[in-house]
Scaffold this motif. Structure first.
Motif, PDB file in Angstrom:
ATOM      1  N   VAL A  71       0.855  -1.158  -0.102  1.00  0.00           N
ATOM      2  CA  VAL A  71       0.152   0.034  -0.066  1.00  0.00           C
ATOM      3  C   VAL A  71       0.838   1.242   0.046  1.00  0.00           C
ATOM      4  CG1 VAL A  71      -1.767   1.256   1.096  1.00  0.00           C
ATOM      5  CG2 VAL A  71      -1.564  -1.317   1.240  1.00  0.00           C
ATOM      6  N   ALA A  72       0.321   2.146  -0.729  1.00  0.00           N
ATOM      7  CA  ALA A  72       1.035   3.441  -0.763  1.00  0.00           C
ATOM      8  C   ALA A  72       0.232   4.720  -0.377  1.00  0.00           C
ATOM      9  CB  ALA A  72       1.819   3.890  -2.072  1.00  0.00           C
ATOM     10  N   VAL A  73       0.345   5.534   0.609  1.00  0.00           N
ATOM     11  CA  VAL A  73      -0.299   6.565   1.075  1.00  0.00           C
ATOM     12  C   VAL A  73       0.204   7.737   1.397  1.00  0.00           C
ATOM     13  CG1 VAL A  73      -2.069   4.631   2.164  1.00  0.00           C
ATOM     14  CG2 VAL A  73       0.050   5.662   3.315  1.00  0.00           C
ATOM     15  N   THR A  74      -0.384   8.848   1.425  1.00  0.00           N
ATOM     16  CA  THR A  74      -0.093  10.189   1.623  1.00  0.00           C
ATOM     17  C   THR A  74      -0.570  10.830   2.875  1.00  0.00           C
ATOM     18  OG1 THR A  74       0.366  10.494  -0.688  1.00  0.00           O
ATOM     19  CG2 THR A  74       0.403  12.460   0.816  1.00  0.00           C
ATOM     20  N   VAL A  75       0.084  11.300   3.956  1.00  0.00           N
ATOM     21  CA  VAL A  75      -0.297  11.773   5.128  1.00  0.00           C
ATOM     22  C   VAL A  75       0.441  13.280   5.315  1.00  0.00           C
ATOM     23  CG1 VAL A  75       1.589  10.866   6.542  1.00  0.00           C
ATOM     24  CG2 VAL A  75      -0.459  11.571   7.452  1.00  0.00           C
ATOM     25  N   ASN A  76      -0.469  14.224   5.514  1.00  0.00           N
ATOM     26  CA  ASN A  76       0.230  15.563   6.009  1.00  0.00           C
ATOM     27  C   ASN A  76       1.061  15.769   6.891  1.00  0.00           C
ATOM     28  OD1 ASN A  76      -1.616  16.768   4.169  1.00  0.00           O
ATOM     29  ND2 ASN A  76      -3.341  17.083   5.713  1.00  0.00           N
ATOM     30  N   GLU A  77       1.986  16.378   6.578  1.00  0.00           N
ATOM     31  CA  GLU A  77       3.279  16.939   7.614  1.00  0.00           C
ATOM     32  C   GLU A  77       2.565  17.263   8.903  1.00  0.00           C
ATOM     33  OE1 GLU A  77       6.310  19.517   7.233  1.00  0.00           O
ATOM     34  OE2 GLU A  77       5.123  20.848   5.576  1.00  0.00           O
ATOM     35  N   ASN A  78       3.199  17.185   9.899  1.00  0.00           N
ATOM     36  CA  ASN A  78       2.600  17.937  11.464  1.00  0.00           C
ATOM     37  C   ASN A  78       1.475  17.047  11.969  1.00  0.00           C
ATOM     38  OD1 ASN A  78       4.891  19.632  11.151  1.00  0.00           O
ATOM     39  ND2 ASN A  78       3.525  21.096  10.200  1.00  0.00           N
ATOM     40  N   GLU A  81       0.526  12.503  17.072  1.00  0.00           N
ATOM     41  CA  GLU A  81       0.234  11.305  17.492  1.00  0.00           C
ATOM     42  C   GLU A  81      -1.332  10.842  17.417  1.00  0.00           C
ATOM     43  OE1 GLU A  81       1.585   8.290  21.053  1.00  0.00           O
ATOM     44  OE2 GLU A  81       2.384  10.106  20.802  1.00  0.00           O
ATOM     45  N   GLY A  82      -1.583   9.623  16.807  1.00  0.00           N
ATOM     46  CA  GLY A  82      -2.806   8.935  16.876  1.00  0.00           C
ATOM     47  C   GLY A  82      -3.437   9.743  15.556  1.00  0.00           C
ATOM     48  N   ALA A  83      -2.969  10.430  14.699  1.00  0.00           N
ATOM     49  CA  ALA A  83      -3.726  10.630  13.265  1.00  0.00           C
ATOM     50  C   ALA A  83      -3.847   9.713  12.672  1.00  0.00           C
ATOM     51  CB  ALA A  83      -3.078  11.744  12.817  1.00  0.00           C
ATOM     52  N   THR A 178       4.167  -3.995   2.590  1.00  0.00           N
ATOM     53  CA  THR A 178       4.935  -3.105   2.850  1.00  0.00           C
ATOM     54  C   THR A 178       3.898  -1.667   2.682  1.00  0.00           C
ATOM     55  OG1 THR A 178       6.921  -3.674   2.366  1.00  0.00           O
ATOM     56  CG2 THR A 178       6.824  -1.234   2.519  1.00  0.00           C
ATOM     57  N   VAL A 179       3.635  -0.933   3.713  1.00  0.00           N
ATOM     58  CA  VAL A 179       3.066   0.642   3.631  1.00  0.00           C
ATOM     59  C   VAL A 179       4.008   1.483   3.321  1.00  0.00           C
ATOM     60  CG1 VAL A 179       1.495   2.137   4.608  1.00  0.00           C
ATOM     61  CG2 VAL A 179       1.275  -0.721   5.170  1.00  0.00           C
ATOM     62  N   ARG A 180       3.853   2.242   2.286  1.00  0.00           N
ATOM     63  CA  ARG A 180       4.917   3.376   1.910  1.00  0.00           C
ATOM     64  C   ARG A 180       4.032   4.602   2.499  1.00  0.00           C
ATOM     65  NH1 ARG A 180       7.305   5.948  -3.670  1.00  0.00           N
ATOM     66  NH2 ARG A 180       8.617   7.535  -2.622  1.00  0.00           N
ATOM     67  N   VAL A 181       4.421   5.287   3.280  1.00  0.00           N
ATOM     68  CA  VAL A 181       3.766   6.610   4.063  1.00  0.00           C
ATOM     69  C   VAL A 181       4.811   7.505   3.279  1.00  0.00           C
ATOM     70  CG1 VAL A 181       3.313   7.773   5.889  1.00  0.00           C
ATOM     71  CG2 VAL A 181       3.017   5.219   5.903  1.00  0.00           C
ATOM     72  N   MET A 182       4.066   8.579   2.654  1.00  0.00           N
ATOM     73  CA  MET A 182       4.659   9.568   2.095  1.00  0.00           C
ATOM     74  C   MET A 182       4.189  11.069   2.561  1.00  0.00           C
ATOM     75  SD  MET A 182       4.517   8.223  -2.069  1.00  0.00           S
ATOM     76  CE  MET A 182       2.898   7.974  -1.855  1.00  0.00           C
ATOM     77  N   LEU A 183       5.022  11.968   2.890  1.00  0.00           N
ATOM     78  CA  LEU A 183       4.579  13.141   3.676  1.00  0.00           C
ATOM     79  C   LEU A 183       3.996  14.224   2.692  1.00  0.00           C
ATOM     80  CD1 LEU A 183       6.892  13.577   6.625  1.00  0.00           C
ATOM     81  CD2 LEU A 183       4.739  12.165   6.560  1.00  0.00           C
TER      82      LEU A 183
END
Length: 204
Positions: A71-78, A81-83, A178-183
Motif C-alpha cells: 500500500v502507498a498512502v500520503t499523510v500531511n506533515e505535522n 500522534e494518533g492521526a 509494505t506500507v509506504r507513507v509519504m509526507l
C-alpha cells in the motif's frame, strides 16, 4: 471417469487405474464441491467385461496464508500522534469465522528515507526507526501516526512500514506487506520570535 469429475479435476491412468490430480484447483472452501468429490469410475477387462463403482474423495482443510498487498498512502506533515493514516485490508482464503481466518497485524520494521518528490531522488541513507513510530491496531489493521514527528522539510519524509499479517490457525501462517507513507507538504506560518537589539544614540 464417467461422472462426478467437477472442474475436470482428476484423471485416471487407463492401464493401471491410478487416480491423479489433473488440475491444481482442489479447494476445501469451494462451495461447488463442499469438501467432497464422488467419482463414477468404470473398469473393463481384456475380455470386454466391465463394471462401475464410485470413488469418494474427501478434501481435508489446511491452513492457508493470508492474502495482502503493498500500500502507498500520503499523510500531511505535522500530523500528530494518533492521526489516522489508512486501514489495511488483508483477507484469508480459509472459511470465515474460524481461527485460521482470524487475522492479526503487527509492525515488523519502519525505515525512513529522505526523498525529493520533484526529482524522485533519495537524499538520505535509509534509517531504521523504532516500530513505535507508527501505531497499528492488531485486530482492525488501522494504521495511525505513532510517536514520530512528521516533517516534510526534515531529514526523513518517506517511510516504509513492514507489516506482518498472521492468522490464528495451528500452525499459524503469515504474510507480509509494505506500507509506504509519504509526507505531503503543507503551508506553515512564518515564525518571528521576539527580539532585543541595541543601537547607539545619534546613529545615522
Amino acid at each position: 471417469i464417467l461422472g462426478g469429475n467437477v472442474g475436470d479435476t482428476f484423471d485416471v491412468v487407463v492401464e493401471t487405474g491410478q487416480l491423479l490430480v489433473k488440475n491444481d484447483i482442489i479447494d476445501y472452501e469451494d462451495d461447488t464441491v463442499q469438501g467432497r468429490y464422488e467419482l463414477l469410475v468404470s473398469a473393463t477387462d481384456e475380455g470386454g467385461l466391465d463394471d462401475t463403482g464410485s470413488v469418494i474423495i474427501i478434501v481435508e482443510d489446511v491452513n492457508e496464508p493470508p492474502v495482502c498487498s503493498d500500500v502507498a498512502v500520503t499523510v500531511n506533515e505535522n500530523s500528530g500522534e494518533g492521526a489516522y493514516i489508512t486501514s489495511l485490508l488483508a483477507s484469508d482464503p480459509d472459511a470465515p469465522g474460524q481461527p485460521a481466518s482470524t487475522l492479526r497485524y503487527s509492525i515488523q520494521s519502519v525505515i525512513g528515507t529522505g526523498v525529493n518528490y520533484l526529482t524522485k531522488e533519495t537524499s538520505e541513507v535509509p534509517f531504521l526507526h523504532a516500530t513505535s513510530s507508527f501505531f497499528l491496531d492488531p485486530d482492525s489493521g488501522e494504521l495511525d501516526v505513532g510517536n514520530l514527528k512528521l516533517n516534510f522539510e526534515g531529514k526523513y519524509n518517506n517511510y516504509y512500514v513492514t507489516v506482518e499479517v498472521s492468522d490464528k490457525g495451528d500452525p499459524s501462517r503469515q504474510s507480509h506487506l509494505t506500507v509506504r507513507v509519504m509526507l505531503a507538504d503543507i503551508n506553515e506560518p512564518p515564525s518571528l520570535p521576539d527580539q532585543h537589539r541595541t543601537i547607539l544614540e545619534n546613529s545615522p
